[in-house]
Design an enzyme around this catalytic site. Structure first.
Site, short mmCIF file in Angstrom:
data_model
loop_
_atom_site.label_atom_id
_atom_site.label_comp_id
_atom_site.label_asym_id
_atom_site.label_seq_id
_atom_site.Cartn_x
_atom_site.Cartn_y
_atom_site.Cartn_z
N ASP A 1 0.87 -1.19 0.00
CA ASP A 1 0.00 0.00 0.00
C ASP A 1 0.90 1.23 0.00
O ASP A 1 1.02 1.93 1.01
CB ASP A 1 -0.92 -0.01 1.22
CG ASP A 1 -1.94 1.13 1.18
OD1 ASP A 1 -2.06 1.79 0.13
OD2 ASP A 1 -2.60 1.36 2.21
N CYS B 1 -3.49 4.34 -4.14
CA CYS B 1 -4.23 5.61 -4.14
C CYS B 1 -3.93 6.41 -5.41
O CYS B 1 -4.42 7.53 -5.56
CB CYS B 1 -3.90 6.43 -2.90
SG CYS B 1 -2.15 6.87 -2.74
#
Length: 482
Positions: free
Chosen positions: A412, A439
């Site tokens: 992540d 993201c």
């Protein structure tokens, strides 16, 4: 560096998503006018700040004595009585707030399908339908209009006339502050606390920071509202440690809402746009705020990373956990682990199923690692979870050199994506499964090509709408060793 073809296509699609907030009568416009509008929008998109980056909010509604409306005049702040937000045009944060949610999701789905087209063709798969707030694209019936989902709110401060302390949002593309009486996408009560901080600073003659002259004290405030525990944490960012009437100010801030459990002071005297400095101290209450995700307890310290939209975070994490396919005695490495949320949720779910695994978390931020170790204890996982403060790339390179065993790798990374060195080492370690939460799908698309070249196949990729009404989309990719 020149943009790749995929990056250019994704940027065009995301810009079109942002522009889609208004249904225009384009057939009545000349081609030259339309081209000028697109050019202007692209220019603005380059300077747009990213979120950083909540339906079912539990945070209380806070009363405020009066909104803090002293702001720099702006010709763009026309109020549209039909708009769900009175400052929508000036703020520019929610470019698609007026657009039906189903159309927002459809536009994001199209953008992701275009971005990942080459990968999907290579792997003979399709992008899964985007998972929105309370709905998946393609579901029948009426779609919701998400509100109150951002559980983190922030404001800059600036000096006004006669000692006034101004707060709100920076007007889009500028450093002019637009006053914000309330924000429809923030957790209820969060904006009232921020406005209250400005009032208390003004009352106690604590000057706001002037970023041009580098004078003044109060720079920013950040409010975090928990999702399931009704706790609130406030971080005050000041240019120096010492403040006039400091204790009275801190106590006044804590009194703005009965659910505030922590007030922290972060000292940032450096020039520039970075909100937080290196020194943080607790000036009121507990060291951390506590929240819950997927049945796990989490302590969050003032500077540690924690997702802004917890409802969608649970969905995002569950998609990743399902893709891990954890088995007995697996070693799970949680890279860029922050407060340990993804890895601990995965380990707890495995434990509840009677599956014993070892969790290894790596994060550069020492505050995040301190939180992760505390969170492992909170959730009864201290014997099976280890967390290290280290650069993820440095750690995995050493692990590859030492032929360490990693069965499942969870990634992540920040918006810049991972590094070629990290991905090369990851391929050398040969984990059975890799889950990659991103993201920034543009950098993820780049990284996935390297993982596929390194011996992996892409099983699925699922977009998640973490921030409705914006052009932002997160994605979860699941890969398996060939």
């Amino acid at each position: 560096m020149a943009e790749s073809r995929a990056e250019r296509k994704a940027r065009r699609a995301l810009i079109e998503t942002a522009e889609g907030s208004e249904e225009t009568n384009s057939s009545k416009k000349s081609k030259s006018s339309k081209a000028a509008k697109i050019k202007s929008t692209k220019s603005k998109a380059k300077t747009k700040r990213s979120d950083s980056r909540r339906d079912g909010d539990k945070a209380p509604q806070t009363r405020s004595k009066r909104p803090h409306n002293d702001s720099v005049p702006s010709s763009h702040k026309a109020v549209d009585p039909k708009s769900p937000c009175s400052i929508m045009k000036a703020c520019g944060g929610c470019t698609a707030l007026n657009r039906p949610y189903k159309k927002q999701l459809a536009a994001k789905q199209a953008a992701m399908e275009e971005l990942f087209a080459a990968l999907c063709e290579r792997e003979s798969i399709s992008v899964n339908p985007i998972r929105g707030m309370g709905v998946t694209l393609g579901d029948p019936g009426k779609y919701p209009a998400p509100r109150g989902f951002r559980h983190k709110a922030a404001t800059p401060f600036a000096p006004g006339k006669e000692g006034a302390v101004r707060c709100g949002f920076f007007e889009r593309g500028t450093h002019r502050i637009v006053a914000v009486p309330e924000c429809p996408v923030e957790a209820p009560g969060a904006r009232q606390i921020l406005n209250g901080i400005a009032r208390e600073a003004e009352r106690l003659h604590i000057p706001a920071f002037n970023e041009d002259k580098h004078l003044g004290l109060l720079r920013y405030a950040v409010v975090r509202c928990s999702w399931r525990t009704d706790q609130i944490m406030v971080t005050l960012v000041t240019a120096q440690r010492d403040l006039p009437h400091a204790q009275e100010f801190f106590e006044a801030v804590a009194a703005l809402d009965p659910h505030i459990v922590t007030v922290a002071q972060n000292i940032n005297g450096r020039p520039g746009n970075a909100i937080l400095g290196e020194e943080t101290r607790i000036v009121y209450g507990a060291e951390c705020m506590r929240d819950q995700l997927l049945g796990c307890e989490f302590d969050i310290s003032p500077t540690a990373f924690y997702q802004t939209n917890p409802q969608q975070t649970e969905l995002l994490y569950q998609l990743a956990i399902d893709g891990m396919d954890l088995r007995q005695d697996d070693v799970l490495m949680d890279a860029y682990c922050g407060s340990g949320t993804i890895g601990l949720c995965a380990a707890k779910e495995a434990q509840n199923k009677g599956i014993g695994i070892m969790l290894l978390g790596v994060e550069r931020n020492p505050a995040g690692i301190a939180d992760a170790r505390r969170n492992a204890e909170l959730n009864g996982l201290t014997r099976s979870a280890w967390f290290m403060a280290d650069d993820a790339t440095d750690y995995i390179l050493d692990a590859a050199d030492n032929n360490e065993r990693i069965d499942v790798l969870s990634i992540d990374p920040p918006r810049a994506g991972s590094t070629p060195e990290f991905l090369e080492a990851a391929c050398a370690l040969k984990p059975r499964r890799i889950t990659y939460i991103s993201c920034n799908p543009v950098t993820q698309e780049r990284d996935l090509h390297q993982l596929l070249d390194g011996g992996y196949r892409l099983l699925k990729i699922t977009p998640v709408d973490m921030f409705p009404h914006t052009d932002h989309t997160e994605t979860v990719a699941v890969l398996e060793r060939r």
